[in-house]
Design an enzyme around this catalytic site. Structure first.
Site, PDB file in Angstrom:
ATOM      1  N   LYS A  15       0.819  -1.214   0.000  1.00 30.58           N
ATOM      2  CA  LYS A  15       0.000   0.000   0.000  1.00 30.58           C
ATOM      3  C   LYS A  15       0.858   1.272   0.000  1.00 30.58           C
ATOM      4  O   LYS A  15       2.066   1.228   0.277  1.00 30.58           O
ATOM      5  CB  LYS A  15      -0.914  -0.030   1.229  1.00 30.58           C
ATOM      6  N   PHE A  74     -14.296   4.032   8.711  1.00 27.26           N
ATOM      7  CA  PHE A  74     -12.953   4.266   8.169  1.00 27.26           C
ATOM      8  C   PHE A  74     -12.931   4.341   6.642  1.00 27.26           C
ATOM      9  O   PHE A  74     -11.868   4.506   6.045  1.00 27.26           O
ATOM     10  CB  PHE A  74     -11.990   3.169   8.646  1.00 27.26           C
ATOM     11  N   ARG A 102      -2.044 -13.999   4.339  1.00 24.84           N
ATOM     12  CA  ARG A 102      -2.718 -13.246   5.412  1.00 24.84           C
ATOM     13  C   ARG A 102      -2.019 -13.483   6.754  1.00 24.84           C
ATOM     14  O   ARG A 102      -1.951 -12.594   7.592  1.00 24.84           O
ATOM     15  CB  ARG A 102      -4.208 -13.590   5.469  1.00 24.84           C
ATOM     16  N   THR A 108      -5.485  -7.073  10.869  1.00 27.64           N
ATOM     17  CA  THR A 108      -5.737  -5.767  10.255  1.00 27.64           C
ATOM     18  C   THR A 108      -5.209  -4.605  11.099  1.00 27.64           C
ATOM     19  O   THR A 108      -4.589  -3.681  10.576  1.00 27.64           O
ATOM     20  CB  THR A 108      -7.260  -5.590  10.054  1.00 27.64           C
ATOM     21  N   ARG A 122       2.552  -6.362   9.001  1.00 30.05           N
ATOM     22  CA  ARG A 122       1.828  -5.228   9.595  1.00 30.05           C
ATOM     23  C   ARG A 122       2.392  -4.894  10.975  1.00 30.05           C
ATOM     24  O   ARG A 122       2.470  -3.729  11.363  1.00 30.05           O
ATOM     25  CB  ARG A 122       0.337  -5.545   9.665  1.00 30.05           C
ATOM     26  N   ASN A 132      -1.787   0.225   6.887  1.00 30.53           N
ATOM     27  CA  ASN A 132      -1.267  -1.034   7.439  1.00 30.53           C
ATOM     28  C   ASN A 132      -0.432  -1.841   6.439  1.00 30.53           C
ATOM     29  O   ASN A 132      -0.347  -3.052   6.516  1.00 30.53           O
ATOM     30  CB  ASN A 132      -2.414  -1.854   8.032  1.00 30.53           C
ATOM     31  N   HIS A 135      -2.122  -5.654   1.695  1.00 28.63           N
ATOM     32  CA  HIS A 135      -3.459  -6.239   1.531  1.00 28.63           C
ATOM     33  C   HIS A 135      -3.293  -7.676   1.070  1.00 28.63           C
ATOM     34  O   HIS A 135      -2.328  -7.995   0.372  1.00 28.63           O
ATOM     35  CB  HIS A 135      -4.249  -5.455   0.466  1.00 28.63           C
TER      36      HIS A 135
HETATM   37  P1  ADP Z   1      -7.962  -6.645   5.813  1.00 27.43           P
HETATM   38  O1  ADP Z   1      -7.172  -5.690   4.962  1.00 27.43           O
HETATM   39  O2  ADP Z   1      -7.154  -7.218   6.937  1.00 27.43           O
HETATM   40  O3  ADP Z   1      -8.679  -7.693   5.000  1.00 27.43           O
HETATM   41  P2  ADP Z   1     -10.539  -5.300   6.082  1.00 27.43           P
HETATM   42  O4  ADP Z   1     -10.923  -5.929   4.779  1.00 27.43           O
HETATM   43  O5  ADP Z   1     -11.464  -5.471   7.236  1.00 27.43           O
HETATM   44  O6  ADP Z   1      -9.085  -5.779   6.559  1.00 27.43           O
HETATM   45  O7  ADP Z   1     -10.347  -3.728   5.866  1.00 27.43           O
HETATM   46  C1  ADP Z   1      -9.786  -3.212   4.675  1.00 27.43           C
HETATM   47  C2  ADP Z   1      -8.797  -2.120   5.058  1.00 27.43           C
HETATM   48  O8  ADP Z   1      -9.508  -1.033   5.683  1.00 27.43           O
HETATM   49  C3  ADP Z   1      -7.755  -2.514   6.101  1.00 27.43           C
HETATM   50  O9  ADP Z   1      -6.644  -3.210   5.563  1.00 27.43           O
HETATM   51  C4  ADP Z   1      -7.362  -1.151   6.658  1.00 27.43           C
HETATM   52  O10 ADP Z   1      -6.518  -0.454   5.744  1.00 27.43           O
HETATM   53  C5  ADP Z   1      -8.716  -0.448   6.711  1.00 27.43           C
HETATM   54  N1  ADP Z   1      -9.365  -0.672   8.017  1.00 27.43           N
HETATM   55  C6  ADP Z   1     -10.049  -1.781   8.406  1.00 27.43           C
HETATM   56  N2  ADP Z   1     -10.519  -1.677   9.675  1.00 27.43           N
HETATM   57  C7  ADP Z   1     -10.124  -0.465  10.104  1.00 27.43           C
HETATM   58  C8  ADP Z   1     -10.276   0.253  11.343  1.00 27.43           C
HETATM   59  N3  ADP Z   1     -10.946  -0.285  12.376  1.00 27.43           N
HETATM   60  N4  ADP Z   1      -9.732   1.489  11.451  1.00 27.43           N
HETATM   61  C9  ADP Z   1      -9.056   2.039  10.420  1.00 27.43           C
HETATM   62  N5  ADP Z   1      -8.876   1.438   9.209  1.00 27.43           N
HETATM   63  C10 ADP Z   1      -9.387   0.181   9.049  1.00 27.43           C
HETATM   64 MG    MG Z   2     -10.237  -7.492   3.611  1.00 25.28          MG
END
Ligand code: ADP
Ligand code: MG
Length: 185
Positions: A15, A74, A102, A108, A122, A132, A135
């Site tokens: 990212k 968010f 993952r 996350t 991360r 973070n 992805h």
């Molecule tokens: P992941 O990337 O671990 O699959 P999600 O699909 O739930 O997580 O969320 C997509 C992206 O949105 C995350 O990687 C992160 O960049 C952002 N995000 C998710 N949850 C939060 C949160 N609680 N606060 C801030 N940003 C978030």
């Molecule tokens: Mg996701």
């Protein structure tokens, strides 16, 4: 031929918090350093890189990619961040690639992950819960959709018919400059 393992593809993103570094820090080559560290981890974990490219997502592309999160608190922050600089998209190949990647990324939320899984990407390189650093697709259907989103010209079925066996047999080598594994002919 090794019939015990089956290779899987996943879509990984590096990212903009990694790829976009403020000019003052570019002097220290921090962005390059982080990107290289993540690339090294990809190779250390024995992933093979099938395709990769850098691209700067537009707002509309980001909204489309993250449509499932529309309405969450968010969401706007996420869209602004992901369209703020370049992202590296990679098709990664490994046995159980989706869950493995993952696992290597870690959970996350960076603030918790720094304590609970400090040796994940991360945990080591994430800046905030939004920024973070990486992805990874979360299921086979998602991986197919996300690979299609970033690499519309990539035909998964054709790859499985023609290239898969070479990757399964380890008949590939890394082109370091392109950061891609190529079939050895
Ligand atoms: P992941 O990337 O671990 O699959 P999600 O699909 O739930 O997580 O969320 C997509 C992206 O949105 C995350 O990687 C992160 O960049 C952002 N995000 C998710 N949850 C939060 C949160 N609680 N606060 C801030 N940003 C978030
Ligand atoms: Mg996701």
């Amino acid at each position: 031929m090794n019939s015990k393992i089956a290779l899987q593809l996943t879509l990984a993103l590096i990212k903009p918090d990694v790829t976009k570094v403020p000019p003052v820090l570019q002097i220290l080559s921090l962005g390059t350093y982080l990107l290289k560290a993540i690339h090294k981890r990809i190779l250390d974990e024995k992933f093979m890189v099938i395709r990769q490219k850098m691209m700067h997502l537009t707002t509309a592309q980001t909204e489309n990619f993250y449509a499932e999160h529309k309405g969450k608190f968010f969401y706007n922050r996420l869209v602004t961040f992901m369209s703020s600089g370049p992202t590296q998209a990679l098709i990664l190949c490994h046995e159980d690639a989706i869950s493995r990647w993952r696992q290597i990324m870690g959970p996350t939320k960076v603030y918790r992950t720094q304590y609970e899984a400090p040796d994940t990407l991360r945990g080591m390189y994430g800046l905030t819960d939004t920024r973070n650093c990486t992805h990874g697709s979360d299921a086979p259907e998602t991986a197919a959709r996300e690979i299609g989103f970033f690499f519309p010209e990539f035909d998964i079925g054709a790859w499985q018919r023609t290239d898969y066996k070479h990757f399964l047999n380890g008949n590939v080598e890394l082109n370091e400059k392109e950061f891609l594994h190529r079939i050895v002919t």
